[in-house]
Motif scaffolding. Structure first.
Motif, mmCIF file in Angstrom:
data_model
loop_
_atom_site.group_PDB
_atom_site.id
_atom_site.type_symbol
_atom_site.label_atom_id
_atom_site.label_comp_id
_atom_site.label_asym_id
_atom_site.label_seq_id
_atom_site.Cartn_x
_atom_site.Cartn_y
_atom_site.Cartn_z
ATOM 1 N N ARG A 75 43.561 67.065 64.097
ATOM 2 C CA ARG A 75 44.993 66.726 64.160
ATOM 3 C C ARG A 75 45.406 66.061 62.856
ATOM 4 O O ARG A 75 44.964 64.952 62.551
ATOM 5 N N PRO A 77 49.004 65.751 61.753
ATOM 6 C CA PRO A 77 50.466 65.893 61.773
ATOM 7 C C PRO A 77 51.134 64.987 60.749
ATOM 8 O O PRO A 77 50.786 63.817 60.609
ATOM 9 N N SER A 100 46.247 70.841 65.176
ATOM 10 C CA SER A 100 47.634 70.418 64.964
ATOM 11 C C SER A 100 47.855 70.156 63.480
ATOM 12 O O SER A 100 47.267 69.232 62.907
ATOM 13 N N SER A 103 54.609 69.411 61.303
ATOM 14 C CA SER A 103 55.434 68.496 60.512
ATOM 15 C C SER A 103 54.849 68.239 59.125
ATOM 16 O O SER A 103 54.846 67.112 58.638
ATOM 17 N N LYS A 329 59.294 63.635 63.122
ATOM 18 C CA LYS A 329 58.209 63.061 62.349
ATOM 19 C C LYS A 329 57.961 61.608 62.715
ATOM 20 O O LYS A 329 58.856 60.775 62.645
ATOM 21 N N ASP A 341 49.802 62.055 66.885
ATOM 22 C CA ASP A 341 51.127 62.417 66.391
ATOM 23 C C ASP A 341 52.161 62.145 67.474
ATOM 24 O O ASP A 341 51.845 61.646 68.551
#
Length: 653
Positions: A75, A77, A100, A103, A329, A341
């Motif tokens: 992840r 993000p 992931s 963003s 975000k 995230d």
């Protein structure tokens, strides 16, 4: 000789079995090399700093399996990844279940070697700049549960082969440039679906008609339930305006009578009027029944919001919440310890910790077990740029006695702050909660420890030119060893001059009541009230201080003026011996801090020095009396607590 050989073979086999059956703590070497290759070939911000000399399982954003033999989840993000994803990097993580990269600013097509990720369950690529047609190889990842390609630049048609993904529970393709007809995707386990804001045309397949109109809005040529019905492809032919209507003629009469002609004309007019009236009523009814296009809801922590009602909700409830990746975000500060995230935060279970003057605080427990505090601010009046500038300053404050601000989120409707969770709770709860018979009193040493550590935290803020502005016992949070940290600092600039006058009731300096503007000196006053709270055991807004409307500093001054100093201190402190002099010393420091004249109050650095001098004096006394029991009198017996009358205190102006 044969026996010896067999014995040796048996020994080797037993050794191998023992080794293979023992605990495995291996390094996922191949996955580590793939990750390092990805990071070295992809421009990125300095939020991701993987140390090649330690296990990849300890890196930010990485979760390995229990045996640390492969990477289970990746992840990253909103960490500033830029450009295309290099081939032969992430595609080598063949055991990956969760990926992931949402963003960021990744672009170009998705690498075809992602097709090697056959065990992938969740793929989140939304909020980037990926382009090209729908990657058909994705339809071979038959274990996918959630696929999110929203808010990118994909074009072309959505392939019918997507129906191969029979395990999908969520499919999000909104805010792209997909065109052509929408394939007939079997609903199956699909619970969330969104293709809004594309260029799709034709009728919506019946299998997808169960989803709301918002899932299809923004496609001008898309029709059918739940959108308005499609127009017929072949409308019935209309008679030519040049050809007169065919009227049956009575063979017995070569010409119609005048009355017949009038009747036919009137009947035709009435029929036309009725037809127009029916058409008008149908259109009006349809407009009433057709749901209005809902505004795009703000991205909120639905589980956090639901916590107010004692419930939680899932990520499915906030599908399609934003068309702008930037609004989705969650901004982390450099050097953070968390790798989740916003999507993880939305799925977290939450409970309300308290509703304060600046907003509501929630304890959020993420799926992987991480616990954080989310503060949902209210009445923020500054612009996004001003908000971000304030957060940038606050995020740089690092000190053992300051609760670190880890991340923030800003949208038009939601402003969220993420802090560490302090498991021991607040000073307010410890000092005032449950004063029944089973309560363990807060002893003097721990009160001194809390006072000193909180003072150090506030002094650190002042050194960094940050005014706390909201000092109170509920914002002094504790660790299990009763070391204190201050929270909710530096937020006053977000609320402007509209700050309600009842904010921080009982802790406000007199000048703040009029100007509504906090200063470094008003912080000192509030901390002085906090020390009085520690000494007296009374909340500063407590109505039973003697007379209605009196505040804690004035109550203490009135008691000291009458030379009833012993009556000031918390009754729970009376059971501890040989602390009277220290209590009076701390009382004198507190009274100096709550002076009504700001210039007469000491600076926070000076307050820290005075409390530290008290501790040093106590240590020196203990060393000088190391051969004696400090709890005993000169005759060897423990003196009664009542006999320890504290010396007098001169009230400050």
């Amino acid at each position: 000789m044969a026996v010896s050989f067999n014995a040796m073979v048996g020994f080797v086999l037993i050794t191998l079995l023992a080794l293979s059956g023992g605990p495995v703590n291996s390094e996922p070497t191949q996955d580590k090399q793939a990750l390092l290759a990805f990071l070295s070939q992809t421009p990125h911000a300095n939020r991701v700093q993987w140390n090649a000399s330690v296990s990849a399982c300890t890196w930010v954003g990485i979760i390995c399996d229990d045996n640390q033999s492969y990477v289970y989840s990746l992840r990253l993000p909103g960490v500033g990844l830029i450009g295309s994803v290099p081939p032969n990097t992430l595609g080598r993580l063949t055991q990956l279940r969760v990926l992931s990269l949402r963003s960021n600013r990744l672009s170009g097509p998705i690498p075809t070697d992602f097709s090697n990720l056959t065990l992938l369950h969740n793929l989140y690529l939304q909020g980037n700049q990926f382009s090209g047609e729908f990657p058909t190889w994705l339809t071979r990842l038959e274990r996918l549960n959630r696929l999110d390609l929203s808010s990118n630049n994909f074009t072309g048609s959505i392939p019918f082969a997507i129906s191969n993904l029979t395990q999908l529970t969520g499919l999000f393709l909104e805010n792209n440039g997909f065109s052509d007809k929408l394939p007939s995707i079997p609903a199956g386990k699909l619970a969330s679906f969104n293709v809004s804001n594309n260029k799709l045309n034709g009728s919506i397949p019946a299998s997808l008609s169960k989803f709301p109109a918002s899932s299809f809005s923004g496609n001008l040529d898309l029709c059918g339930s739940p959108l308005p019905p499609c127009k017929p492809i072949f409308p019935p032919p209309t008679p030519s305006p040049d050809s007169p209507p065919i009227i049956p003629v009575n063979k017995k009469s070569k010409k119609l009578s005048t009355a017949a002609i009038v009747a036919i004309a009137v009947g035709s007019a009435l029929a036309l009027f009725l037809l127009l009236l029916i058409l008008f009523l149908c259109l009006r009814k349809r407009r009433r029944q057709q749901p209005a296009k809902p505004p795009k809801p703000p991205v909120t922590t639905r589980s956090v919001v639901a916590a107010e009602a004692g419930t939680s909700s899932s990520k499915d409830d906030i599908t399609g919440a934003s068309t702008e990746a930037e609004r989705n975000k969650l901004v982390f500060f450099d050097g953070g310890v968390y790798s989740f995230d916003l999507e993880d935060l939305l799925r977290a279970s939450a409970e309300v910790l308290g509703k304060g003057s600046v907003g509501t605080s929630y304890k959020a427990v993420l799926e992987e077990g991480t616990t954080v505090v989310v503060k949902r601010l209210k009445d923020v009046v500054v612009t996004k740029r001003e908000f971000e500038m304030t957060m940038e300053v606050l995020g740089k404050i690092k000190h053992d006695n300051v609760v670190p601000l880890r991340a923030f989120y800003f949208s038009k409707d939601e402003k969220l702050l993420v802090y560490d969770y302090m498991s021991a709770g607040s000073l307010s709860a410890l000092l005032h909660g449950s004063r029944g018979s089973g309560r363990t009193p807060l002893d003097w040493d721990n009160r001194m420890k809390i006072a000193l550590s909180a003072a150090r935290g506030i002094a650190r803020l002042h050194v960094g030119k940050v005014i706390h502005g909201n000092i109170k016992s509920s914002n002094v949070l504790l660790r299990p060893d009763n070391d204190a940290s201050v929270s909710d600092f530096g937020l006053n600039p977000l609320f402007g001059t509209s700050t309600p006058p009842n904010r921080v009731a009982g802790y406000r300096a007199p000048e703040v009541v009029e100007t509504r503007k906090a200063t470094f000196k008003s912080d000192v006053y509030s901390f002085g009230v906090l020390m009085l709270e520690l000494l007296t055991g009374k909340a500063p807004n407590q109505a039973s201080l003697g007379e209605e409307g009196i505040d804690l500093p004035r109550w203490v001054q009135s008691v000291v003026r009458e030379e009833w100093t012993a009556e000031v201190f918390d009754v729970e402190l009376m059971r501890f011996h040989n602390i009277e002099e220290e209590m009076v010393q701390l009382l004198q420091i507190a009274m100096a801090c709550v002076s009504t004249v700001p210039d007469q109050r000491p600076a926070m650095q000076e307050v820290v020095r005075m409390i530290e001098d008290m501790n040093r004096a106590e240590t020196d006394d203990a060393l000088r009396q190391s051969s004696d029991d400090p709890s005993k009198g000169s005759d060897g017996h423990t003196p009664a607590a009542e006999s320890r009358t504290p010396p007098s205190v001169t009230p400050t102006p």
